[in-house]
Design a protein around this motif. Structure first.
Motif: not given
Lengths: 367, 157
Positions: B129-157
């Motif tokens: 039960e403790a492990e299940a609670r821990r997993r739920l907390v971690a899973a809810k937090a994981a959903a708020t993790k920032v997934d950075f993506f960078t917009v690549a500038r078109e080179a030299g054109s």
């Protein structure tokens, strides 16, 4: 002449009755339960536990109910209660790298190992009143995503420390850690003592001091190295057992602030740190604490201490809201005799001035 | 940890694990599991449940010198079985009944014949039960993790 004043007893008793009556409010409205306060006003509970310096959610909720939501009064109630309990000992120091983090952010590195985990925060709300909360309704559960629960979250500070860019965390000092609940504050105070004082200190006071450093009164150019919030196990070695057991998991907020430092003859340029730790989820408090902790290191880091936030005596002697509230509010107690004596003096002085003026007028008339 | 291990070598690690899991059980949960293990030997109170405080220490910057962060409430109790074994219970918060049950289970832990029952009916469910609670907390937090993506500038054109 000394005049004994009696007769307040009935009035006081009825005042207490009236207070209880006001606390309950309109009897047609459901009475708030401690569980409701704990679950739905959790950040108030966190503040009362932090400044009451006693982790017990139910006690803090009770204090808030009894104080009718006056958190400084609730903190006083919790502090008073804790004095009735025996001390079983000291825990092992918390290991916040073992935290099950609900939130973990760094403003120094975008791609910090372990990622930027926003968690439950008001940072991205628009601060517009949400009228949908005015009515009870079904609230959905938060979404989930696959999580790595096996690896510990690395500390941002450790990463910078390994490169030599950040001063290392201070080594333990010889002897027992001084405890302000056992030994009075003596100045100058060691950093662990200052941190205990700040941890118990009033959030508003520390926030204003932290703000003053940012506005130029002792600026130390801070970055949030890391803020993390979540639950950590509390380990304790009962003397009957002789080995550590975990008593509970408690929620804490931690802030490691990274600050500029120009270096000196002995130390090459590196960043310095300030640290904040609070019970529950209390980021504003932990950040303010970290900024003031850093400001109070002025002397240690050979900085000119010219601002209030850098003045150890000023900060540490005025941070406690139980003491501050008590001393300010004691002015409401009868000071009839003190005031009588001052009245007598002022009347005498006025009579003297009047007599002198009359004398002067007579002299003028005679000329 | 197998219940058949010799008591001398088994005791500290097993006791530590049991006592930690039992202490961290949510309010009321241990009572429910305890009442499900059937008839247990009588025990006497050596120390009635007592509420007190421990000073929680923190470390400067998370890893440095310790300092006093603030106190927390703790309840402790001690019991003795009629056959003489002593059990100790320490739990965070004000929970006299839980401290008593922890102490009783700790005392029973000295009797190898009880290991399997307690492990199966109390400790294992609490750990899961403790492990299940821990997993739920971690899973809810994981959903708020920032997934950075960078917009690549078109080179030299």
């Amino acid at each position: 002449m000394y005049v004994a004043v009696k007769g307040g007893e009935t009035a006081i008793a009825h005042s207490l009755d009236l207070l209880a009556d006001k606390r309950r409010g309109d009897r047609g409205i459901a009475e708030v339960s401690l569980d409701q306060i704990d679950q739905q006003l959790g950040l108030a509970v966190d503040r009362v536990m932090t400044e009451g310096s006693c982790y017990d959610r139910a006690l803090a909720a009770l204090a808030i109910k009894q104080a009718r939501g006056d958190l400084v009064e609730a903190i006083f109630l919790l502090r008073a209660y804790r004095t009735t309990l025996p001390r079983f000992g000291d825990t092992e120091p918390l290991d916040t790298s073992r935290m099950v983090a609900e939130r973990r952010i760094s403003s120094t590195f975008k791609d910090v190992p372990g990622g930027q985990v926003l968690g439950p925060t008001y940072d991205y709300t628009h601060r517009l009143l949400d009228f949908s909360l005015a009515a009870a309704a079904e609230r959905p559960e938060a979404p989930t995503a696959p999580a790595d629960t096996a690896t510990a979250l690395p500390r941002v500070g450790d990463i910078l420390e390994r490169e030599g860019m950040l001063e290392p965390a201070p080594e333990p000092m010889a002897g027992d850690t001084q405890d302000l609940t056992r030994q009075p504050l003596v100045l100058p105070a060691a950093r662990p003592v200052r941190l205990q004082n700040l941890a118990r200190g009033d959030e508003g006071f520390l926030l204003a001091l932290a703000y003053s450093t940012q506005r130029g009164y002792g600026n130390n150019h801070p970055f949030v190295g890391e803020i993390r919030f979540g639950s950590v196990p509390v380990s304790f070695v009962p003397e009957e057992l002789g080995f550590a057991i975990e008593l509970a998991e408690i929620d804490v907020t931690e802030c490691d602030m990274v600050n500029q430092f120009a270096g000196s003859h002995d130390v090459p340029p590196q960043f310095t740190r300030g640290y904040g730790l609070a019970f529950g989820h209390a980021e504003r408090k932990a950040m303010a604490m970290a900024l003031v902790d850093r400001a109070l290191r002025a002397e240690e880091l050979s900085e000119a201490a010219t601002s209030p936030a850098q003045d150890e005596e000023f900060v540490l002697a005025h941070s406690d809201n139980v003491e501050a509230s008590g001393f300010v509010q004691h002015l409401k107690l009868p000071h009839y005799v003190d005031f009588q004596s001052e009245l007598v003096i002022v009347r005498a002085l006025r009579a003297e001035v009047e007599a002198r003026n009359q004398q002067a007028a007579l002299c003028q008339a005679a000329e | 940890m197998s219940p058949s291990i010799d008591r001398e070598t088994d005791t500290p690690a097993r006791r530590q694990r049991w006592l930690s899991l039992l202490a961290k059980a949510p309010p009321g949960r241990l009572e429910a599991l305890w009442s499900g293990i059937g008839q247990v030997p009588d025990y006497a109170m050596l120390r009635r449940p007592e509420i007190g405080l421990v000073m929680v220490k923190g470390r400067i910057s998370g890893s440095g010198a310790p300092f006093c962060a603030g106190e927390m409430t703790v309840t402790r109790a001690a019991v003795r079985l009629q056959s003489g074994q002593i059990g100790i219970g320490y739990v965070g918060g004000r929970r006299p009944r839980q401290a008593e049950i922890v102490a009783a289970i700790d005392a029973l832990g000295h009797l190898p014949e009880w290991h399997e029952t307690i492990e199966a009916k109390v400790v294992t469910p609490l750990a899961a039960e403790a492990e299940a609670r821990r997993r739920l907390v971690a899973a809810k937090a994981a959903a708020t993790k920032v997934d950075f993506f960078t917009v690549a500038r078109e080179a030299g054109s």
